[in-house]
Design an enzyme around this catalytic site. Structure first.
Site, short mmCIF file in Angstrom:
data_model
loop_
_atom_site.label_atom_id
_atom_site.label_comp_id
_atom_site.label_asym_id
_atom_site.label_seq_id
_atom_site.Cartn_x
_atom_site.Cartn_y
_atom_site.Cartn_z
N HIS A 1 1.60 11.77 -3.36
CA HIS A 1 1.66 11.85 -1.98
C HIS A 1 0.45 11.65 -1.27
CE1 HIS A 1 3.76 13.61 1.69
NE2 HIS A 1 2.52 13.65 2.15
N GLU A 2 -0.81 12.40 -1.40
CA GLU A 2 -2.01 12.10 -0.79
C GLU A 2 -2.49 10.87 -1.21
OE1 GLU A 2 -2.37 14.30 1.30
OE2 GLU A 2 -1.19 15.87 0.83
N HIS B 1 -1.09 8.59 1.46
CA HIS B 1 -1.78 8.61 2.64
C HIS B 1 -3.09 8.06 2.50
CE1 HIS B 1 0.65 11.43 4.91
NE2 HIS B 1 0.77 12.45 3.98
N GLU C 1 3.19 9.56 7.19
CA GLU C 1 4.03 10.24 6.38
C GLU C 1 5.11 8.99 5.59
OE1 GLU C 1 2.86 13.21 5.91
OE2 GLU C 1 4.49 13.83 4.61
#
Ligand code: ZN
Length: 501
Positions: free
Chosen positions: A264-265, A268, A294
């Site tokens: 997820h990170e 980003h 997101e």
């Protein structure tokens, strides 16, 4: 004109550097700083932020923006120069309306509110934070009041995080999405539960750490321009386009949290690493909005990271790292386990299908608070009632109810949650477009190849930074306004298969 434009950029670069230094201090604060540094660190960050703010709202910046208006109008809308002037003017016009004294007052209130929440949550004591929250609501209303002419009181607050979005557009999207999601969740609940016990074994920390690094390196997170460290609450931070860092949290009794958290990170971070270097040092060197940001993290985490092609490639590798735990678990069973749907109390641990219901509940409640339809003293009960209705679960306490997220306790009320679900909706729409241009993407992913997808994302989304608003970007990239259809089709297809609906 060229000279004025250079002068504006020089000022912006100074502000960018001050903000980046503040970010570096914040990163250190949550990763390596010993507890004794807390008081001085808070002071140091506050000073840098104040300096950056003062430099930005300087009337000289306003005069430069005025002088540059004819120059901007003579340039193509999507040129770097025109985009920079346009975006900076939008920020400037907003910032100058909020008095510095108000900002200071709000910040010290929020610091006290956060302190109170840190004690109240483990003690399950909503009454302790209630007076703080009442004040936060008052501050949030006052903040909105600095922007007269809005249609809905939450609109200016949403605009800080998702520029261009309004309560009306979000309510419409979310209302239609909720109508689709609730029956899917009910249908899944009527099916036999998926067995995910293979994920709840002991997975040694060091092996998980190495695995997460290996996976995100393969996805394309650039370690020459980034690094991963540990924090209790994972996040991504940028000091420059050449230094975008991520953090993660690993639990030995759970393989999912650390690995998917890292993916997820990294999603980003790849977005920020992919911004065109020419935009460095300007407010364009940033994500377009909470929602677009997101969309990138959740595209990698869920659409890619929880897909079968992805695990066809990575699963043998994971089995080799954890032979005792997963050696006997077939790929099919593992894929079902990581996609298990189960209505639960906690947003951050929610599966893909129920996740948005958590977000929509929060969005509706904060809008009701701002409208004055809901009082803070009734918030905990309203929370329980909505969980009963939408998810069929009732929080036994406030700790895992209204006290679970930091958002309302360290920030204003209004605008802090919608980005998560807007991101999910956008991610599916972007991915659908990428697939129709490159139908070979899933087959490449099966081979551990992510180049085509990454190149498409960089070319269409990442490189632009903040040049376009979310709506402009969605239209440019997909040829359509934001719509829930690709997202609903994605969820129906994937979970229809897993749960044989
Ligand atoms: Zn995120």
């Amino acid at each position: 004109m060229q000279r004025k434009s250079e002068e504006l950029k020089r000022r912006l670069f100074e502000i960018y550097d001050l903000q980046s230094v503040a970010e570096l201090l914040r990163w250190d604060q949550t990763t390596y700083m010993p507890p004794g540094g807390a008081a001085a660190r808070a002071r140091q960050m506050a000073m840098l932020e104040r300096m950056a703010h003062e430099k930005f709202v300087d009337p000289a910046v306003g005069r430069l923006l005025d002088d540059l208006r004819p120059y901007e109008e003579g340039l193509p809308y999507d040129s770097d120069e025109a985009s920079l002037i346009r975006v900076v003017r939008r920020d400037y016009d907003k910032m100058v309306l909020v008095p510095a004294a108000f900002v200071g007052e709000l910040e010290s209130h929020l610091a006290a509110s956060y302190e109170s929440w840190v004690r109240a949550r483990p003690a399950d004591d909503f009454a302790q934070v209630q007076p703080y929250l009442e004040k936060t609501l008052e501050y949030s209303r006052r903040l909105a009041g600095f922007f007269p002419g809005y249609e809905h009181i939450a609109d200016p607050l949403i605009d800080f995080r998702d520029p261009g979005m309004t309560v009306a557009t979000i309510r419409d999207l979310f209302g239609r999405l909720r109508e689709q999601l609730v029956p899917i969740v009910r249908a899944i609940a009527a099916r036999p539960a998926v067995d995910d016990s293979c994920l709840q074994q002991s997975f040694p920390d060091a092996a998980q750490w190495d695995l997460s690094l290996e996976v995100i390196r393969k996805l394309g997170y650039d370690f020459e321009r980034g690094r991963q460290d540990r924090t209790p609450h994972p996040f991504t931070t940028r000091f420059s386009i050449g230094d975008v860092r991520i953090t993660t949290r690993i639990r030995e009794d759970d393989l999912v949290e650390g690995l998917f958290g890292s993916i997820h990170e990294a999603g980003h971070a790849m977005y920020e690493q992919g911004i065109r270097p020419e935009l460095e040092g300007t407010p364009l060197a940033d994500g377009a909005s909470d929602g677009v940001h997101e969309s990138q993290s959740r595209l990698w985490e869920n659409i890619i990271g929880r897909s079968r092609p992805f695990w066809q490639f990575f699963y043998p590798r994971v089995q080799a790292v954890f032979p005792e735990q997963l050696g006997q678990v077939p790929l099919e069973a593992f894929c079902r386990a990581i996609n298990k749907v189960q209505p639960s109390l906690i947003r951050v641990a929610a599966d893909e299908v129920t996740y948005d219901l958590h977000v929509i509940i929060r969005f509706d409640l904060e809008v009701a608070l701002l409208e004055g339809r809901l009082a803070v003293c009734d918030l905990a009960e309203a929370w329980r009632e909505r969980y009963r209705q939408d998810l069929g679960v009732t929080p036994p306490d406030d700790r895992d109810g209204v006290l679970q997220d930091t958002h309302w306790y360290d920030g204003t009320i209004g605008g802090s949650f919608q980005g998560y679900t807007l991101g999910n909706i956008m991610a599916a729409q972007f991915y659908e477009t990428a697939l129709s241009a490159h139908p070979e993407i899933p087959a490449e992913i099966e081979q551990g190849e992510f180049d085509t997808l990454r190149r498409w994302l960089r070319g269409h989304i990442w490189q632009h930074g903040r040049k376009y608003t979310a709506s402009e970007l969605v239209e440019r990239v997909t040829g359509k306004p934001l719509t829930i259809e690709p997202y609903v089709a994605y969820l129906r297809g994937k979970y229809g298969e897993i749960y044989e609906l």
